[in-house]
Enzyme design. Structure first.
Site, mmCIF file in Angstrom:
data_model
loop_
_atom_site.group_PDB
_atom_site.id
_atom_site.type_symbol
_atom_site.label_atom_id
_atom_site.label_comp_id
_atom_site.label_asym_id
_atom_site.label_seq_id
_atom_site.Cartn_x
_atom_site.Cartn_y
_atom_site.Cartn_z
ATOM 1 N N ARG A 175 0.808 -1.216 0.000
ATOM 2 C CA ARG A 175 0.000 0.000 0.000
ATOM 3 C C ARG A 175 0.850 1.280 0.000
ATOM 4 N NH1 ARG A 175 -3.891 -0.587 4.374
ATOM 5 N NH2 ARG A 175 -3.497 1.401 5.343
ATOM 6 N N ARG A 179 8.444 6.301 -5.175
ATOM 7 C CA ARG A 179 8.406 7.206 -6.327
ATOM 8 C C ARG A 179 9.797 7.699 -6.687
ATOM 9 N NH1 ARG A 179 4.196 10.017 -3.432
ATOM 10 N NH2 ARG A 179 2.191 8.995 -3.815
ATOM 11 N N ARG A 258 -3.549 -6.631 16.342
ATOM 12 C CA ARG A 258 -2.718 -5.662 17.050
ATOM 13 C C ARG A 258 -3.645 -4.640 17.688
ATOM 14 N NH1 ARG A 258 1.672 -7.129 18.463
ATOM 15 N NH2 ARG A 258 2.365 -4.976 18.750
ATOM 16 N N ARG A 289 4.446 6.539 15.860
ATOM 17 C CA ARG A 289 4.291 7.852 15.241
ATOM 18 C C ARG A 289 3.661 8.840 16.202
ATOM 19 N NH1 ARG A 289 0.033 5.512 10.641
ATOM 20 N NH2 ARG A 289 -1.459 4.648 12.110
ATOM 21 N N GLU A 312 1.567 7.109 19.415
ATOM 22 C CA GLU A 312 0.884 5.854 19.124
ATOM 23 C C GLU A 312 1.802 4.671 19.443
ATOM 24 O OE1 GLU A 312 -1.533 6.498 15.516
ATOM 25 O OE2 GLU A 312 -1.132 4.392 15.083
ATOM 26 N N TYR A 360 -7.612 -5.847 6.354
ATOM 27 C CA TYR A 360 -6.885 -4.587 6.616
ATOM 28 C C TYR A 360 -7.456 -3.519 5.682
ATOM 29 C CZ TYR A 360 -2.560 -1.803 7.491
ATOM 30 O OH TYR A 360 -1.633 -0.842 7.829
ATOM 31 N N ASP A 362 -8.895 0.085 4.511
ATOM 32 C CA ASP A 362 -9.009 1.517 4.755
ATOM 33 C C ASP A 362 -10.498 1.867 4.713
ATOM 34 O OD1 ASP A 362 -6.465 2.349 5.258
ATOM 35 O OD2 ASP A 362 -5.932 2.666 3.160
HETATM 36 P P1 FAD Z 1 -14.995 -0.254 13.300
HETATM 37 O O1 FAD Z 1 -14.746 1.178 13.029
HETATM 38 O O2 FAD Z 1 -14.050 -0.997 14.172
HETATM 39 O O3 FAD Z 1 -16.466 -0.385 13.911
HETATM 40 C C1 FAD Z 1 -16.947 -1.551 14.529
HETATM 41 C C2 FAD Z 1 -17.856 -1.114 15.663
HETATM 42 O O4 FAD Z 1 -18.493 -2.274 16.232
HETATM 43 C C3 FAD Z 1 -17.090 -0.453 16.797
HETATM 44 O O5 FAD Z 1 -17.635 0.821 17.059
HETATM 45 C C4 FAD Z 1 -17.253 -1.408 17.967
HETATM 46 O O6 FAD Z 1 -17.330 -0.747 19.211
HETATM 47 C C5 FAD Z 1 -18.577 -2.098 17.625
HETATM 48 N N1 FAD Z 1 -18.730 -3.414 18.237
HETATM 49 C C6 FAD Z 1 -17.864 -4.446 18.193
HETATM 50 N N2 FAD Z 1 -18.344 -5.499 18.899
HETATM 51 C C7 FAD Z 1 -19.549 -5.118 19.393
HETATM 52 C C8 FAD Z 1 -20.522 -5.757 20.220
HETATM 53 N N3 FAD Z 1 -20.345 -6.986 20.691
HETATM 54 N N4 FAD Z 1 -21.654 -5.071 20.549
HETATM 55 C C9 FAD Z 1 -21.836 -3.805 20.101
HETATM 56 N N5 FAD Z 1 -20.941 -3.143 19.337
HETATM 57 C C10 FAD Z 1 -19.811 -3.793 18.974
HETATM 58 N N6 FAD Z 1 -8.548 4.227 7.052
HETATM 59 C C11 FAD Z 1 -8.349 5.197 6.124
HETATM 60 O O7 FAD Z 1 -9.007 5.195 5.078
HETATM 61 N N7 FAD Z 1 -7.457 6.200 6.351
HETATM 62 C C12 FAD Z 1 -6.711 6.284 7.470
HETATM 63 O O8 FAD Z 1 -5.925 7.216 7.627
HETATM 64 C C13 FAD Z 1 -6.889 5.275 8.453
HETATM 65 N N8 FAD Z 1 -6.169 5.290 9.600
HETATM 66 C C14 FAD Z 1 -6.370 4.336 10.540
HETATM 67 C C15 FAD Z 1 -5.622 4.408 11.716
HETATM 68 C C16 FAD Z 1 -5.816 3.466 12.710
HETATM 69 C C17 FAD Z 1 -5.010 3.574 13.979
HETATM 70 C C18 FAD Z 1 -6.764 2.418 12.527
HETATM 71 C C19 FAD Z 1 -6.961 1.376 13.590
HETATM 72 C C20 FAD Z 1 -7.486 2.331 11.356
HETATM 73 C C21 FAD Z 1 -7.304 3.285 10.346
HETATM 74 N N9 FAD Z 1 -8.047 3.265 9.172
HETATM 75 C C22 FAD Z 1 -7.846 4.237 8.210
HETATM 76 C C23 FAD Z 1 -9.051 2.186 8.918
HETATM 77 C C24 FAD Z 1 -10.469 2.571 9.368
HETATM 78 O O9 FAD Z 1 -10.464 2.822 10.768
HETATM 79 C C25 FAD Z 1 -11.412 1.408 9.053
HETATM 80 O O10 FAD Z 1 -11.423 1.122 7.665
HETATM 81 C C26 FAD Z 1 -12.873 1.646 9.464
HETATM 82 O O11 FAD Z 1 -13.021 2.403 10.628
HETATM 83 C C27 FAD Z 1 -13.537 0.283 9.651
HETATM 84 O O12 FAD Z 1 -14.894 0.435 9.952
HETATM 85 P P2 FAD Z 1 -15.719 -0.804 10.510
HETATM 86 O O13 FAD Z 1 -17.133 -0.356 10.600
HETATM 87 O O14 FAD Z 1 -15.407 -2.022 9.735
HETATM 88 O O15 FAD Z 1 -15.106 -1.093 11.961
HETATM 89 N N1 UDP Z 2 5.621 1.305 7.254
HETATM 90 C C1 UDP Z 2 6.954 1.373 7.625
HETATM 91 N N2 UDP Z 2 7.501 2.582 7.890
HETATM 92 C C2 UDP Z 2 6.804 3.732 7.830
HETATM 93 C C3 UDP Z 2 5.442 3.662 7.469
HETATM 94 C C4 UDP Z 2 4.886 2.423 7.189
HETATM 95 O O1 UDP Z 2 7.608 0.350 7.728
HETATM 96 O O2 UDP Z 2 7.371 4.815 8.110
HETATM 97 C C5 UDP Z 2 5.046 -0.038 6.966
HETATM 98 C C6 UDP Z 2 4.580 -0.713 8.261
HETATM 99 O O3 UDP Z 2 4.740 -2.113 8.132
HETATM 100 C C7 UDP Z 2 3.129 -0.312 8.306
HETATM 101 C C8 UDP Z 2 2.745 -0.400 6.834
HETATM 102 O O4 UDP Z 2 3.904 0.073 6.146
HETATM 103 O O5 UDP Z 2 2.362 -1.171 9.109
HETATM 104 C C9 UDP Z 2 1.546 0.416 6.424
HETATM 105 O O6 UDP Z 2 1.736 1.749 6.856
HETATM 106 P P1 UDP Z 2 0.569 2.836 6.806
HETATM 107 O O7 UDP Z 2 1.093 4.107 7.366
HETATM 108 O O8 UDP Z 2 0.019 2.866 5.427
HETATM 109 O O9 UDP Z 2 -0.506 2.126 7.730
HETATM 110 P P2 UDP Z 2 -1.542 2.478 8.871
HETATM 111 O O10 UDP Z 2 -0.859 2.126 10.144
HETATM 112 O O11 UDP Z 2 -1.866 3.951 8.773
HETATM 113 O O12 UDP Z 2 -2.690 1.574 8.581
#
Ligand code: FAD
Ligand code: UDP
Length: 383
Positions: A175, A179, A258, A289, A312, A360, A362
């Site tokens: 992902r 470049r 994780r 980060r 984080e 995984y 987004d």
């Molecule tokens: P979730 O958002 O996990 O929602 C599931 C919900 O179900 C939760 O609110 C939970 O509380 C609820 N639930 C679970 N079990 C139960 C239960 N038994 N009873 C009632 N409720 C329950 N995506 C991007 O596009 N850009 C980003 O920059 C990006 N950054 C991210 C950074 C981090 C640290 C993380 C963890 C994810 C990131 N993502 C990002 C991914 C993004 O968070 C997910 O794609 C999206 O939120 C997933 O939505 P979801 O509905 O599948 O799950």
């Molecule tokens: N990654 C890395 N170094 C960096 C940024 C990302 O090694 O500085 C690797 C790492 O394995 C990470 C993956 O690329 O889990 C995806 O990174 P990204 O920032 O896209 O993921 P996010 O944690 O936001 O889902």
């Protein structure tokens, strides 16, 4: 609201998208149960009470997609800003631009290579991988060569996943673009931005659009509600967006996830680090980060003299922790196969989203998966 026609567990992106479609297009009564005290799942954001700065409660969330249908869909609920994500990385006390681009390469090798020269150098250093990469380590070295891999990927990945790189899927870093020009935009997608008034209001708008047929109960864990579980048992369509291994009470063992610990600090300065996301590539800093939220909304008049940062820390998931990242080793995927097979016995229960599908995803991929499930499984269920 009259008796509901469908139960949705989880008010994250997946759950709310299906809920909105079922209510607005099928005019069925939807009950959403969410164990947290807010909607939006991990993408939720709200204004920090002390500073007024919009903070993403579960880590930085930047919306980006090349999927036109998804982009059109999200724009129904909010305008998006023209924010463009740029990330930097600290290695041996020096700041480098990410993703790896000509700027990173020239700074790292203290040189001024042209795109062609840099390509040749990296190709030379990547030569040790002669077959299709089978794991993250081989993928990384084949993309950027060993020196850059060891500087920017190896230790960051060790901190993030705490899993040997030969057990991790090459997809994890596929992902990240590489470049051979100076373009350091983090994402390659056609559309990118942040909901103008924050994710919290975005999700509120989604729910308001469907309010006549939508009942959302916050602070309710599905597993603790016997009445709801009975409705599912009696055949009511149930869309489960929690973790699939939890649904089956870890019958085949836990999947590897994780979790993350966020350490919040309000710092008395206008600008802590000059950008929204600074990665830390070395092991000496235990966090992966630092996010500084005010940089996500430069168009807002943000508070002076104060800024909110999150450090984080990635941590091994144990029962009771929030699962954030699916690790997806080969053993995990085998286990997932068993859970999927078992789920076929319960055709009225559909598993969706990052936790339900153990994917995984987004945000855009989560919207996409929910729109597909609505069309391919939910509509036929009612027909
Ligand atoms: P979730 O958002 O996990 O929602 C599931 C919900 O179900 C939760 O609110 C939970 O509380 C609820 N639930 C679970 N079990 C139960 C239960 N038994 N009873 C009632 N409720 C329950 N995506 C991007 O596009 N850009 C980003 O920059 C990006 N950054 C991210 C950074 C981090 C640290 C993380 C963890 C994810 C990131 N993502 C990002 C991914 C993004 O968070 C997910 O794609 C999206 O939120 C997933 O939505 P979801 O509905 O599948 O799950
Ligand atoms: N990654 C890395 N170094 C960096 C940024 C990302 O090694 O500085 C690797 C790492 O394995 C990470 C993956 O690329 O889990 C995806 O990174 P990204 O920032 O896209 O993921 P996010 O944690 O936001 O889902």
């Amino acid at each position: 609201m009259k008796k509901n026609d469908v139960i949705i567990v989880g008010a994250g992106i997946f759950g709310l998208t299906v809920a909105e479609k079922v209510a607005n297009e099928l005019h069925k009564k939807v009950l959403v149960v969410e164990k947290r005290d807010h909607i939006g799942g991990n993408a939720y954001s709200e204004k920090d009470k002390e500073t007024g700065i919009e903070c993403h409660k579960y880590g930085a969330h930047i919306f980006h997609t090349s999927d036109e249908e998804v982009w059109k869909y999200v724009n129904r609920f909010s305008e998006f800003t023209n924010y463009q994500h740029r990330v930097y990385s600290v290695h041996h006390g020096e700041v480098f631009p990410l993703p790896i681009n000509l700027g990173t390469i020239n700074q790292f090798f203290h040189t001024n290579y042209s795109p062609e020269e840099a390509r040749r150098l990296v190709a030379e250093q990547a030569r040790e991988i002669t077959k299709k990469p089978a794991n993250l380590q081989e993928q990384g070295i084949s993309l950027i060569g060993r020196p850059l891999f060891e500087a920017f990927i190896m230790n960051y990945t060790a901190k993030q996943w705490q899993t040997p790189t030969e057990k991790l899927s090459p997809d994890i870093i596929k992902r990240l673009p590489v470049r051979y020009d100076y373009n350091n935009r983090y994402f390659n997608d056609t559309f990118e931005g942040l909901p103008k008034d924050g994710y919290g209001l975005f999700f509120q708008k989604m729910c308001e659009s469907a309010k006549n047929d939508l009942d959302i109960r916050l602070g309710k864990d599905y597993f603790e509600d016997e009445e709801l579980k009975k409705m599912t048992k009696d055949g009511m369509l149930t869309i489960f967006t929690g973790a699939i291994d939890r649904y089956f009470n870890y019958k085949f063992g836990t999947l590897n996830w994780r979790s993350i610990k966020f350490e919040k600090e309000v710092v008395k300065t206008d600008d802590f680090q000059g950008c929204a996301v600074m990665n830390y590539a070395d092991l000496e800093q235990p966090f992966t980060r630092i996010i500084e939220f005010k940089h996500f909304h430069p168009e807002r008049k943000n508070r002076e003299n104060k800024t909110v940062i999150f450090r984080e820390f990635s941590k091994t998931w144990e029962i009771g922790d929030e699962p954030y990242y699916p690790v997806r080793t080969t053993e995990d995927l085998e286990k997932l196969g068993k859970y999927k097979e078992l789920s076929k016995k319960y055709p009225n229960v559909l598993f969706g989203g990052r936790l339900g599908e153990y994917a995984y995803y987004d945000m855009d991929k989560t919207f996409r998966s929910a729109l597909d499930m609505f069309r391919e499984k939910v509509v036929p269920f009612f027909n």
